[in-house]
Design a protein around this motif. Structure first.
Motif, PDB file in Angstrom:
ATOM      1  N   GLY A 141       0.819  -1.216   0.000  1.00 25.61           N
ATOM      2  CA  GLY A 141       0.000   0.000   0.000  1.00 25.61           C
ATOM      3  C   GLY A 141       0.847   1.259   0.000  1.00 25.61           C
ATOM      4  N   GLN A 142       1.922   1.268   0.800  1.00 23.84           N
ATOM      5  CA  GLN A 142       2.832   2.421   0.833  1.00 23.84           C
ATOM      6  C   GLN A 142       3.536   2.590  -0.506  1.00 23.84           C
ATOM      7  OE1 GLN A 142       5.290   1.406   4.189  1.00 23.84           O
ATOM      8  NE2 GLN A 142       3.909   2.373   5.665  1.00 23.84           N
ATOM      9  N   TRP A 143       3.998   1.488  -1.089  1.00 25.89           N
ATOM     10  CA  TRP A 143       4.675   1.541  -2.393  1.00 25.89           C
ATOM     11  C   TRP A 143       3.720   2.066  -3.446  1.00 25.89           C
ATOM     12  CZ3 TRP A 143       3.557  -1.458  -6.809  1.00 25.89           C
ATOM     13  CH2 TRP A 143       4.464  -1.295  -7.866  1.00 25.89           C
ATOM     14  N   TRP A 144       2.507   1.550  -3.440  1.00 25.52           N
ATOM     15  CA  TRP A 144       1.513   1.923  -4.449  1.00 25.52           C
ATOM     16  C   TRP A 144       1.179   3.411  -4.365  1.00 25.52           C
ATOM     17  CZ3 TRP A 144       0.105  -0.715  -8.529  1.00 25.52           C
ATOM     18  CH2 TRP A 144      -1.027  -0.318  -9.238  1.00 25.52           C
ATOM     19  N   ALA A 145       1.114   3.962  -3.167  1.00 25.02           N
ATOM     20  CA  ALA A 145       0.709   5.355  -2.961  1.00 25.02           C
ATOM     21  C   ALA A 145       1.866   6.348  -3.090  1.00 25.02           C
ATOM     22  CB  ALA A 145       0.066   5.496  -1.578  1.00 25.02           C
ATOM     23  N   SER A 146       3.074   5.847  -3.218  1.00 30.97           N
ATOM     24  CA  SER A 146       4.254   6.724  -3.266  1.00 30.97           C
ATOM     25  C   SER A 146       4.717   6.965  -4.695  1.00 30.97           C
ATOM     26  CB  SER A 146       5.411   6.091  -2.485  1.00 30.97           C
ATOM     27  OG  SER A 146       5.048   5.873  -1.156  1.00 30.97           O
ATOM     28  N   PRO A 147       5.123   8.206  -5.002  1.00 29.09           N
ATOM     29  CA  PRO A 147       5.682   8.456  -6.333  1.00 29.09           C
ATOM     30  C   PRO A 147       7.064   7.826  -6.457  1.00 29.09           C
ATOM     31  CG  PRO A 147       5.917  10.413  -4.983  1.00 29.09           C
ATOM     32  CD  PRO A 147       5.139   9.407  -4.164  1.00 29.09           C
ATOM     33  N   ILE A 148       7.432   7.499  -7.685  1.00 28.21           N
ATOM     34  CA  ILE A 148       8.771   6.977  -7.954  1.00 28.21           C
ATOM     35  C   ILE A 148       9.694   8.181  -8.105  1.00 28.21           C
ATOM     36  CG2 ILE A 148      10.167   5.621  -9.560  1.00 28.21           C
ATOM     37  CD1 ILE A 148       8.017   3.790  -8.753  1.00 28.21           C
ATOM     38  N   GLU A 149      10.764   8.206  -7.367  1.00 28.55           N
ATOM     39  CA  GLU A 149      11.717   9.311  -7.454  1.00 28.55           C
ATOM     40  C   GLU A 149      12.993   8.822  -8.117  1.00 28.55           C
ATOM     41  OE1 GLU A 149      12.237  11.425  -3.805  1.00 28.55           O
ATOM     42  OE2 GLU A 149      10.090  11.479  -3.412  1.00 28.55           O
ATOM     43  N   LEU A 150      13.471   9.610  -9.060  1.00 27.98           N
ATOM     44  CA  LEU A 150      14.712   9.254  -9.738  1.00 27.98           C
ATOM     45  C   LEU A 150      15.889   9.795  -8.937  1.00 27.98           C
ATOM     46  CD1 LEU A 150      13.714  10.072 -13.423  1.00 27.98           C
ATOM     47  CD2 LEU A 150      13.805   7.844 -12.311  1.00 27.98           C
ATOM     48  N   PRO A 151      16.764   8.917  -8.488  1.00 25.43           N
ATOM     49  CA  PRO A 151      17.914   9.389  -7.720  1.00 25.43           C
ATOM     50  C   PRO A 151      18.925  10.092  -8.617  1.00 25.43           C
ATOM     51  CG  PRO A 151      18.100   7.044  -8.118  1.00 25.43           C
ATOM     52  CD  PRO A 151      16.770   7.481  -8.676  1.00 25.43           C
ATOM     53  N   ILE A 152      19.617  11.049  -8.053  1.00 24.26           N
ATOM     54  CA  ILE A 152      20.697  11.697  -8.780  1.00 24.26           C
ATOM     55  C   ILE A 152      21.940  10.865  -8.546  1.00 24.26           C
ATOM     56  CG2 ILE A 152      22.173  13.734  -8.901  1.00 24.26           C
ATOM     57  CD1 ILE A 152      19.757  15.410  -8.154  1.00 24.26           C
ATOM     58  N   GLY A 153      22.508  10.373  -9.639  1.00 25.77           N
ATOM     59  CA  GLY A 153      23.687   9.524  -9.519  1.00 25.77           C
ATOM     60  C   GLY A 153      24.916  10.322  -9.115  1.00 25.77           C
ATOM     61  N   GLU A 154      25.764   9.699  -8.360  1.00 29.81           N
ATOM     62  CA  GLU A 154      27.003  10.354  -7.965  1.00 29.81           C
ATOM     63  C   GLU A 154      27.966  10.459  -9.138  1.00 29.81           C
ATOM     64  OE1 GLU A 154      28.793   8.730  -4.467  1.00 29.81           O
ATOM     65  OE2 GLU A 154      26.856   8.521  -3.475  1.00 29.81           O
ATOM     66  N   ARG A 155      27.887   9.506 -10.057  1.00 32.69           N
ATOM     67  CA  ARG A 155      28.794   9.500 -11.191  1.00 32.69           C
ATOM     68  C   ARG A 155      28.023   9.079 -12.426  1.00 32.69           C
ATOM     69  NH1 ARG A 155      31.671   5.705 -13.983  1.00 32.69           N
ATOM     70  NH2 ARG A 155      33.542   6.467 -14.981  1.00 32.69           N
ATOM     71  N   GLU A 156      27.970   9.962 -13.391  1.00 33.78           N
ATOM     72  CA  GLU A 156      27.349   9.635 -14.657  1.00 33.78           C
ATOM     73  C   GLU A 156      28.412   9.794 -15.733  1.00 33.78           C
ATOM     74  OE1 GLU A 156      23.495  11.091 -15.654  1.00 33.78           O
ATOM     75  OE2 GLU A 156      22.998  11.449 -13.552  1.00 33.78           O
ATOM     76  N   GLU A 157      28.566   8.768 -16.529  1.00 32.92           N
ATOM     77  CA  GLU A 157      29.629   8.736 -17.523  1.00 32.92           C
ATOM     78  C   GLU A 157      29.555   9.902 -18.489  1.00 32.92           C
ATOM     79  OE1 GLU A 157      31.716   5.545 -20.564  1.00 32.92           O
ATOM     80  OE2 GLU A 157      29.912   4.984 -19.481  1.00 32.92           O
TER      81      GLU A 157
END
Length: 108
Positions: free
Chosen positions: A13-29
């Motif tokens: 229920g918590q997962w379903w009601a929560s938005p998906i957040e995109l994490p900011i990567g520490e290292r992006e090529e």
């Protein structure tokens, strides 16, 4: 047979009601390449190579999508999300070029 526990239902229920957040990567090529290319004076070359690669991937995915049924299947959703992600990266490359052109290497 498996059955959800009460704790599992609460978690679901918590997962379903929560938005998906995109994490900011520490290292992006791509960021690393852009920064180093700027230092070397080869930024436009790197941007052009990356844009070419993005366009090839987008064309390939568009071709794949053209053979899929026009319905919200998991495969179509995955392919189209990837297309939109690649298009966003292409726009970001344009933005990087504009920032560097306007303000030099210290702009981003």
């Amino acid at each position: 047979m498996y059955k959800l526990t009460d704790a599992g239902r609460r978690s679901l229920g918590q997962w379903w009601a929560s938005p998906i957040e995109l994490p900011i990567g520490e290292r992006e090529e791509i960021i690393t390449k852009v920064v180093f290319a700027s230092e070397r004076g080869t930024l436009l070359e790197i941007l052009d190579v990356q844009r070419g690669g993005l366009l090839r991937q987008i064309r390939s995915l568009n071709k794949r999508a053209s053979h899929l049924p026009f319905a919200a299947t998991a495969e179509r959703l995955i392919v189209e999300k990837h297309i939109y992600d690649l298009e966003a990266q292409a726009r970001w490359l344009d933005r990087v070029e504009a920032l560097y052109s306007a303000g030099g290497k210290d702009a981003p």
